[in-house]
Design an enzyme around this catalytic site. Structure first.
Site, PDB file in Angstrom:
ATOM      1  N   GLU A 102       0.926  -1.164  -0.048  1.00  0.00           N
ATOM      2  CA  GLU A 102       0.106  -0.124  -0.092  1.00  0.00           C
ATOM      3  C   GLU A 102       0.790   1.244  -0.131  1.00  0.00           C
ATOM      4  OE1 GLU A 102      -2.506   1.673  -0.834  1.00  0.00           O
ATOM      5  OE2 GLU A 102      -3.963   1.528   0.718  1.00  0.00           O
ATOM      6  N   ASP A 106      -3.237   5.377   6.637  1.00  0.00           N
ATOM      7  CA  ASP A 106      -3.583   6.687   7.250  1.00  0.00           C
ATOM      8  C   ASP A 106      -4.424   6.393   8.135  1.00  0.00           C
ATOM      9  OD1 ASP A 106      -4.106   9.623   7.171  1.00  0.00           O
ATOM     10  OD2 ASP A 106      -5.645   9.298   5.652  1.00  0.00           O
ATOM     11  N   PHE A 155      -0.747  16.027   3.614  1.00  0.00           N
ATOM     12  CA  PHE A 155      -1.336  15.351   2.373  1.00  0.00           C
ATOM     13  C   PHE A 155      -0.246  15.453   1.396  1.00  0.00           C
ATOM     14  CE2 PHE A 155      -3.995  14.332  -1.150  1.00  0.00           C
ATOM     15  CZ  PHE A 155      -4.737  13.322  -0.868  1.00  0.00           C
ATOM     16  N   ARG A 168       0.087  11.540  -9.867  1.00  0.00           N
ATOM     17  CA  ARG A 168       0.531   9.956  -9.745  1.00  0.00           C
ATOM     18  C   ARG A 168       2.119   9.869 -10.112  1.00  0.00           C
ATOM     19  NH1 ARG A 168      -3.344   7.130  -7.211  1.00  0.00           N
ATOM     20  NH2 ARG A 168      -5.606   7.504  -7.986  1.00  0.00           N
TER      21      ARG A 168
HETATM   22  P1  XMP Z   1      -6.668   4.943   5.186  1.00  0.00           P
HETATM   23  O1  XMP Z   1      -7.242   6.173   5.718  1.00  0.00           O
HETATM   24  O2  XMP Z   1      -7.950   3.873   4.557  1.00  0.00           O
HETATM   25  O3  XMP Z   1      -6.426   5.472   3.793  1.00  0.00           O
HETATM   26  O4  XMP Z   1      -5.654   4.418   5.882  1.00  0.00           O
HETATM   27  C1  XMP Z   1      -5.475   4.736   2.962  1.00  0.00           C
HETATM   28  C2  XMP Z   1      -5.741   5.487   1.671  1.00  0.00           C
HETATM   29  O5  XMP Z   1      -5.736   6.745   1.777  1.00  0.00           O
HETATM   30  C3  XMP Z   1      -5.548   7.679   0.737  1.00  0.00           C
HETATM   31  N1  XMP Z   1      -4.620   8.706   1.137  1.00  0.00           N
HETATM   32  C4  XMP Z   1      -3.640   9.525   0.550  1.00  0.00           C
HETATM   33  N2  XMP Z   1      -3.651   9.626  -0.602  1.00  0.00           N
HETATM   34  N3  XMP Z   1      -2.253  11.611  -0.197  1.00  0.00           N
HETATM   35  C5  XMP Z   1      -2.919  10.871  -1.097  1.00  0.00           C
HETATM   36  O6  XMP Z   1      -2.589  10.796  -2.276  1.00  0.00           O
HETATM   37  C6  XMP Z   1      -2.162  11.410   1.087  1.00  0.00           C
HETATM   38  O7  XMP Z   1      -1.557  12.255   1.789  1.00  0.00           O
HETATM   39  C7  XMP Z   1      -3.088  10.380   1.638  1.00  0.00           C
HETATM   40  N4  XMP Z   1      -3.378   9.944   2.620  1.00  0.00           N
HETATM   41  C8  XMP Z   1      -4.228   8.973   2.849  1.00  0.00           C
HETATM   42  C9  XMP Z   1      -4.507   6.888  -0.122  1.00  0.00           C
HETATM   43  O8  XMP Z   1      -5.092   6.096  -1.272  1.00  0.00           O
HETATM   44  C10 XMP Z   1      -4.365   5.494   0.792  1.00  0.00           C
HETATM   45  O9  XMP Z   1      -4.416   4.093   0.027  1.00  0.00           O
HETATM   46 MG    MG Z   2      -4.265   3.986  -2.154  1.00  0.00          MG
END
Ligand code: XMP
Ligand code: MG
Length: 181
Positions: A102, A106, A155, A168
């Site tokens: 991954e 987050d 972010f 990306r």
């Molecule tokens: P969770 O909150 O489920 O999130 O742990 C995981 C997904 O959230 C996206 N994510 C980000 N994407 N910049 C991004 O481009 C960020 O700072 C960021 N923080 C979370 C990401 O898709 C990740 O797989």
């Molecule tokens: Mg992702």
């Protein structure tokens, strides 16, 4: 002074720093799984560049699979909380060593959802590699076995990570400018 890209974006991790860290992670994974086979499961789309590089840093016999989930509203920087599987695995993982790959851990909602789902398939082992980790944002109790860099609540974009599908393909990991649209 902070490094900036040609587009004026502030660089958090350069391509060289990423490459070195991914190489180290590959070495660690190879040691932990010496003599074993591995299925690397990338979480689309953000993890694609990381999986491509990490897979070439491991010396174990590895195959790829991909899943896609939806947890973010388009254009939003905050998770809605709900995680939905958009694309399932192509191959069975029962009895296999799985490494979920991954881009960023987050809130943990995505990986907690995937871990629960994959464990139902009874793999031999299940590990998680996250290039980035934002521990301060955690909602679900989940840790990655391999973390590239731990970061504060920023972010980030680049090296697979997007803002509304853009950025990306940036080779470096950059900070999202606050005024970006
Ligand atoms: P969770 O909150 O489920 O999130 O742990 C995981 C997904 O959230 C996206 N994510 C980000 N994407 N910049 C991004 O481009 C960020 O700072 C960021 N923080 C979370 C990401 O898709 C990740 O797989
Ligand atoms: Mg992702």
């Amino acid at each position: 002074m902070a490094t900036t890209t040609a587009q004026g974006l502030e660089v958090l991790f350069t391509r060289d720093q990423i490459a070195e860290r991914v190489r180290q992670m590959g070495e660690q994974i190879s040691n932990d799984l010496a003599g074993e086979k591995l299925v690397m499961i990338g979480v689309l789309k953000g993890a694609a560049p990381f999986l491509a590089d990490l897979s070439r840093s491991v010396t174990v016999d590895a195959t790829f699979d991909f899943v896609a989930v939806k947890s973010y509203a388009k254009g939003s920087q905050t998770s809605s909380g709900a995680v939905k599987l958009i694309k399932d695995l192509d191959e069975p993982i029962e009895g296999k060593n799985v490494l979920v790959v991954e881009d960023i851990l987050d809130t943990g909602l995505t990986l907690a959802f995937l871990r629960k789902l994959f464990l139902q398939h009874r793999p031999k082992s299940l590990r998680i590699a996250a290039l980035l980790d934002k521990p301060s944002r955690r909602v679900e109790q989940i840790d990655a076995d391999y973390v590239g860099f731990s970061i504060p609540n920023l972010f980030v974009i680049g090296y697979g990570m997007d803002f509304s599908e853009r950025y990306r393909n940036l080779p470096d990991i950059c900070l999202m400018p606050p005024d970006a649209v």
